[in-house]
Each structure stands twice: as C-alpha cells, then as structure tokens.
Design a protein around this motif. Structure first.
Motif, PDB file in Angstrom:
ATOM      1  N   TYR A 137      45.228  39.341  40.079  1.00  0.00           N
ATOM      2  CA  TYR A 137      46.593  39.081  39.631  1.00  0.00           C
ATOM      3  C   TYR A 137      46.727  37.710  38.969  1.00  0.00           C
ATOM      4  O   TYR A 137      47.632  37.498  38.147  1.00  0.00           O
ATOM      5  CB  TYR A 137      47.568  39.230  40.791  1.00  0.00           C
ATOM      6  CG  TYR A 137      47.707  40.673  41.234  1.00  0.00           C
ATOM      7  CD1 TYR A 137      48.020  41.666  40.314  1.00  0.00           C
ATOM      8  CD2 TYR A 137      47.508  41.050  42.558  1.00  0.00           C
ATOM      9  CE1 TYR A 137      48.133  42.991  40.694  1.00  0.00           C
ATOM     10  CE2 TYR A 137      47.617  42.373  42.948  1.00  0.00           C
ATOM     11  CZ  TYR A 137      47.929  43.339  42.022  1.00  0.00           C
ATOM     12  OH  TYR A 137      48.036  44.656  42.394  1.00  0.00           O
ATOM     13  N   GLY A 138      45.827  36.791  39.285  1.00  0.00           N
ATOM     14  CA  GLY A 138      45.828  35.515  38.590  1.00  0.00           C
ATOM     15  C   GLY A 138      45.559  35.675  37.105  1.00  0.00           C
ATOM     16  O   GLY A 138      46.017  34.877  36.283  1.00  0.00           O
ATOM     17  N   ILE A 139      44.801  36.715  36.745  1.00  0.00           N
ATOM     18  CA  ILE A 139      44.542  37.017  35.334  1.00  0.00           C
ATOM     19  C   ILE A 139      45.637  37.913  34.768  1.00  0.00           C
ATOM     20  O   ILE A 139      46.196  37.657  33.695  1.00  0.00           O
ATOM     21  CB  ILE A 139      43.165  37.686  35.182  1.00  0.00           C
ATOM     22  CG1 ILE A 139      42.070  36.732  35.646  1.00  0.00           C
ATOM     23  CG2 ILE A 139      42.922  38.119  33.732  1.00  0.00           C
ATOM     24  CD1 ILE A 139      40.727  37.395  35.862  1.00  0.00           C
ATOM     25  N   VAL A 140      45.951  38.982  35.492  1.00  0.00           N
ATOM     26  CA  VAL A 140      46.929  39.960  35.010  1.00  0.00           C
ATOM     27  C   VAL A 140      48.283  39.311  34.726  1.00  0.00           C
ATOM     28  O   VAL A 140      48.960  39.655  33.746  1.00  0.00           O
ATOM     29  CB  VAL A 140      47.075  41.105  36.032  1.00  0.00           C
ATOM     30  CG1 VAL A 140      48.274  41.994  35.695  1.00  0.00           C
ATOM     31  CG2 VAL A 140      45.804  41.925  36.092  1.00  0.00           C
ATOM     32  N   ASP A 141      48.680  38.364  35.572  1.00  0.00           N
ATOM     33  CA  ASP A 141      49.998  37.762  35.417  1.00  0.00           C
ATOM     34  C   ASP A 141      50.110  36.911  34.153  1.00  0.00           C
ATOM     35  O   ASP A 141      51.226  36.481  33.804  1.00  0.00           O
ATOM     36  CB  ASP A 141      50.350  36.931  36.651  1.00  0.00           C
ATOM     37  CG  ASP A 141      50.675  37.801  37.861  1.00  0.00           C
ATOM     38  OD1 ASP A 141      50.928  39.006  37.672  1.00  0.00           O
ATOM     39  OD2 ASP A 141      50.655  37.288  38.986  1.00  0.00           O
ATOM     40  N   ASN A 142      48.998  36.678  33.490  1.00  0.00           N
ATOM     41  CA  ASN A 142      49.022  35.939  32.232  1.00  0.00           C
ATOM     42  C   ASN A 142      48.816  36.838  31.019  1.00  0.00           C
ATOM     43  O   ASN A 142      48.626  36.340  29.898  1.00  0.00           O
ATOM     44  CB  ASN A 142      47.954  34.847  32.248  1.00  0.00           C
ATOM     45  CG  ASN A 142      48.307  33.709  33.195  1.00  0.00           C
ATOM     46  OD1 ASN A 142      49.324  33.039  33.011  1.00  0.00           O
ATOM     47  ND2 ASN A 142      47.496  33.497  34.220  1.00  0.00           N
ATOM     48  N   ARG A 195      54.286  45.286  37.369  1.00  0.00           N
ATOM     49  CA  ARG A 195      54.254  44.256  36.332  1.00  0.00           C
ATOM     50  C   ARG A 195      54.498  44.826  34.934  1.00  0.00           C
ATOM     51  O   ARG A 195      54.315  44.117  33.949  1.00  0.00           O
ATOM     52  CB  ARG A 195      52.921  43.509  36.405  1.00  0.00           C
ATOM     53  CG  ARG A 195      52.822  42.590  37.624  1.00  0.00           C
ATOM     54  CD  ARG A 195      51.377  42.214  37.935  1.00  0.00           C
ATOM     55  NE  ARG A 195      51.320  41.193  38.973  1.00  0.00           N
ATOM     56  CZ  ARG A 195      51.426  41.439  40.273  1.00  0.00           C
ATOM     57  NH1 ARG A 195      51.631  42.691  40.689  1.00  0.00           N
ATOM     58  NH2 ARG A 195      51.356  40.455  41.156  1.00  0.00           N
ATOM     59  N   GLY A 196      54.885  46.085  34.856  1.00  0.00           N
ATOM     60  CA  GLY A 196      55.295  46.665  33.589  1.00  0.00           C
ATOM     61  C   GLY A 196      54.223  47.374  32.801  1.00  0.00           C
ATOM     62  O   GLY A 196      54.475  47.822  31.679  1.00  0.00           O
ATOM     63  N   HIS A 197      53.024  47.520  33.349  1.00  0.00           N
ATOM     64  CA  HIS A 197      51.947  48.194  32.631  1.00  0.00           C
ATOM     65  C   HIS A 197      52.103  49.714  32.732  1.00  0.00           C
ATOM     66  O   HIS A 197      52.647  50.245  33.705  1.00  0.00           O
ATOM     67  CB  HIS A 197      50.587  47.779  33.208  1.00  0.00           C
ATOM     68  CG  HIS A 197      50.268  46.331  32.998  1.00  0.00           C
ATOM     69  ND1 HIS A 197      49.601  45.865  31.891  1.00  0.00           N
ATOM     70  CD2 HIS A 197      50.532  45.235  33.767  1.00  0.00           C
ATOM     71  CE1 HIS A 197      49.456  44.553  31.979  1.00  0.00           C
ATOM     72  NE2 HIS A 197      50.029  44.140  33.106  1.00  0.00           N
ATOM     73  N   GLN A 198      51.594  50.410  31.701  1.00  0.00           N
ATOM     74  CA  GLN A 198      51.522  51.869  31.733  1.00  0.00           C
ATOM     75  C   GLN A 198      50.137  52.229  32.273  1.00  0.00           C
ATOM     76  O   GLN A 198      49.130  52.062  31.587  1.00  0.00           O
ATOM     77  CB  GLN A 198      51.723  52.450  30.335  1.00  0.00           C
ATOM     78  CG  GLN A 198      53.071  52.092  29.712  1.00  0.00           C
ATOM     79  CD  GLN A 198      53.062  50.748  29.008  1.00  0.00           C
ATOM     80  OE1 GLN A 198      52.233  50.506  28.130  1.00  0.00           O
ATOM     81  NE2 GLN A 198      53.968  49.859  29.381  1.00  0.00           N
ATOM     82  N   VAL A 199      50.112  52.745  33.481  1.00  0.00           N
ATOM     83  CA  VAL A 199      48.861  52.799  34.246  1.00  0.00           C
ATOM     84  C   VAL A 199      48.305  54.212  34.338  1.00  0.00           C
ATOM     85  O   VAL A 199      49.033  55.172  34.635  1.00  0.00           O
ATOM     86  CB  VAL A 199      49.066  52.233  35.668  1.00  0.00           C
ATOM     87  CG1 VAL A 199      47.776  52.329  36.479  1.00  0.00           C
ATOM     88  CG2 VAL A 199      49.550  50.786  35.587  1.00  0.00           C
ATOM     89  N   THR A 200      47.006  54.303  34.088  1.00  0.00           N
ATOM     90  CA  THR A 200      46.237  55.504  34.398  1.00  0.00           C
ATOM     91  C   THR A 200      45.202  55.125  35.445  1.00  0.00           C
ATOM     92  O   THR A 200      44.383  54.229  35.232  1.00  0.00           O
ATOM     93  CB  THR A 200      45.524  56.053  33.152  1.00  0.00           C
ATOM     94  OG1 THR A 200      46.495  56.391  32.169  1.00  0.00           O
ATOM     95  CG2 THR A 200      44.708  57.290  33.507  1.00  0.00           C
ATOM     96  N   ASP A 254      44.483  48.182  26.966  1.00  0.00           N
ATOM     97  CA  ASP A 254      44.416  46.732  26.794  1.00  0.00           C
ATOM     98  C   ASP A 254      43.768  46.061  28.000  1.00  0.00           C
ATOM     99  O   ASP A 254      43.324  44.910  27.912  1.00  0.00           O
ATOM    100  CB  ASP A 254      45.818  46.148  26.623  1.00  0.00           C
ATOM    101  CG  ASP A 254      46.467  46.569  25.322  1.00  0.00           C
ATOM    102  OD1 ASP A 254      45.739  46.756  24.329  1.00  0.00           O
ATOM    103  OD2 ASP A 254      47.706  46.724  25.290  1.00  0.00           O
ATOM    104  N   LEU A 255      43.743  46.778  29.117  1.00  0.00           N
ATOM    105  CA  LEU A 255      43.271  46.193  30.376  1.00  0.00           C
ATOM    106  C   LEU A 255      42.611  47.268  31.214  1.00  0.00           C
ATOM    107  O   LEU A 255      43.102  48.400  31.290  1.00  0.00           O
ATOM    108  CB  LEU A 255      44.465  45.601  31.148  1.00  0.00           C
ATOM    109  CG  LEU A 255      44.237  45.170  32.599  1.00  0.00           C
ATOM    110  CD1 LEU A 255      43.280  43.976  32.661  1.00  0.00           C
ATOM    111  CD2 LEU A 255      45.574  44.820  33.264  1.00  0.00           C
TER     112      LEU A 255
END
Length: 299
Positions: A89-94, A117-122, A159-160
């Motif tokens: 989360y230290g990376i994701v939050d940025n 955190r607003g991502h569209q997750v699969t 993207d992630l």
C-alpha cells in the motif's frame, strides 16, 4: 523428484542448533551462548522421546489440496501480512486508480484494498475455494480461475499487478515474469511479496494433508534474490524497490526448562518444536521473513 520427504524432530532441532552455533561462530553471540548450545545438543541427543522417535514420511502434496484445506481460516492471524501490506500500500497509495490485477488473490485480501482505493480489480487464483471466499468478501471485483503462467486477461490490460505469497510455489520464475510483462501496459507497475527463501529453508511450508489426514506438504521452492532479479530484468521489468524485512522480537528468556517429550503432532511441526529450544530458535530464525519487490514495465 517423487520420493517422500522424511522428517524427524531430532533432526530439525539439531539443524536449528547448528544454525545458532554458526551465528556464534560468526561473532553474533558470546562464549556462554555457544557452550549453552553445545550442552543443549547433548540433552537433545540423550532424550529418548527424540532419539527413539521413528520420524515421519511426508508426501509431496498438491497445491490445490493445501489451499483448499487452508481457505476457511486463511485470513486468520499471519505475521507475514504485517510485512507485505505496508509495502504494497505504500506503493499503491502513490498510484492513480486504474485497471488492476490481484494475481494469486487468495481470499481477496488485496483485491479489497485496491477496490477501496478506486481501482477496477480482477482477482485471479487457481483455487476455487479461495475464489469463493474472495467473491463474498469483495462483490464489486471480478474473480476468475487462472494459472500464474497463463493469466486469463488480455495483453496490456492492466496498470497494476499485485502478487503476494505465491511465487514460492512456482518452480521456475521466468515464464511468470513474462506473463506479468504481457498483461501490464507500458509503464505499468508490478508489486510482489513472497515468503523469503530462508523461511522456507527453516520449515515454513504449507501442509497438504492426504484424504485420510496423511502428512503432506505443498510444493514450495526456495528462490534466491538473484532468481527474481534475473527473471524480471530479462522480461523488461525494471527494479524500483526491494526490501527483505525481518520481524523484530525480544529474545526469549525461558522461565523453566522445556519438556523435550512434548513434541506435538506432525501437523503442528515445526512450530510445536520451536518452543523446545527457544534461544537457539531465536538465533536461527533471525532472518528475513518475506522479500518485497516493486517492478515497473519499461515504457
């Protein structure tokens, strides 16, 4: 190799004593510690419950069985979660929200945080029991059955990608890294956390019991730091960060001499054995618990 694994409690305890003695040899401990370890080795060898133990033949179980059995309690206390979640989360939050993959998602631990955190997750996992838990936990994410070496998503669609506590079950890393590169968009981020090879070496391996409760272990491999690095770089994934955190714990001061006859059942090993030699355990297990990576696909 299909031959069964042979595990003996005395062999495990002597192995830990050996690791502790090597740390003393290297100067991490004083003469008193070393002599205590040598005396403890003698006590272990003289204990009939240990010396006379027949040992246990352990099957090389399946990944599917191990995680199916673990799924109902997977979200219970796990100190590895304390070491991977702050890093992830230290990376994701940025990062800005976008299409994200939770690869080997298990019960949806990270899928839930990514959705929040607003991502569209699969979420992708190879175990239906884990996916069933994830779907209940994160109903707004999509979850699909899939293999790490053949991810069921289009090329350059994310993207992630987050993958935690899974790659130690993969025999060879290059094909997995190739898949991560395929599914990430140029500039996309890959975050990996995995059980450290030193922990696997000390017995941190998931049980996969047979149909009658027979001892078995999930296939688990010891990937060195260089193994991850070579596999990633050869497939266009650049290193942005790497950490190998070690849990901080106070050194044990036993109030009474442990009963060397109290070995516990096989399915409790090695954890039930660790309390028998607490000082050697603290020395031998003072190693990184996980290895955390942040990679980014080249533009």
């Amino acid at each position: 190799m299909d031959d069964p694994i042979f595990q003996h409690p005395l062999a495990y305890l002597l192995g830990l004593e050996g690791l502790a003695l090597l740390r003393g040899w290297a100067g991490d401990y004083d003469e008193k510690f070393t002599r205590e370890r040598l005396n403890e080795v003698r006590r272990l060898l003289d204990e009939p419950a240990l010396a006379g133990h027949p040992g246990v033949s352990v099957a090389r179980g399946s990944l599917e069985d191990g995680y199916r059995q673990w799924a109902p309690v997977y979200d219970g206390p796990n100190r590895l979660f304390e070491l991977d979640e702050p890093f992830v989360y230290g990376i994701v939050d940025n990062l800005p929200p976008g299409p994200a993959l939770d690869v080997a998602c298990g019960t949806g631990r990270f899928a839930e945080g990514l959705v929040q955190r607003g991502h569209q997750v699969t979420g992708i996992d190879g175990n239906e029991g884990m996916l069933a838990q994830a779907r209940r936990r994160v109903p707004t994410a999509e979850f699909v059955l899939g293999d790490l070496s053949r991810l069921p998503v289009p090329a350059e669609s994310a993207d992630l990608a987050v993958c935690t506590l899974a790659l130690s079950h993969v025999r060879s890393l290059p094909e997995v890294m190739a898949e991560f590169h395929r599914v990430l968009r140029p500039g996309g981020h890959l975050i990996i956390s995995d059980v450290h090879h030193e922990q696997v070496f000390r017995g941190s391996v998931i049980a996969a019991l047979g149909p009658g409760g027979e001892p078995g272990l999930v296939p688990t491999y010891r990937h060195l730091t260089g193994d991850y690095l070579r596999a990633a770089l050869s497939h266009g994934l650049q290193v942005r960060a790497c950490e190998e955190p070690t849990a901080v714990s106070a050194q044990s001061v036993p109030s009474a001499e442990p009963d060397l006859r109290e070995l516990g059942l096989w399915r409790e090993w090695p954890w039930s054995l660790l309390g028998l030699i607490p000082q050697a355990r603290d020395a031998a297990w003072h190693t990184p618990l996980v290895i955390n990576w942040h990679f980014q696909r080249s533009e």
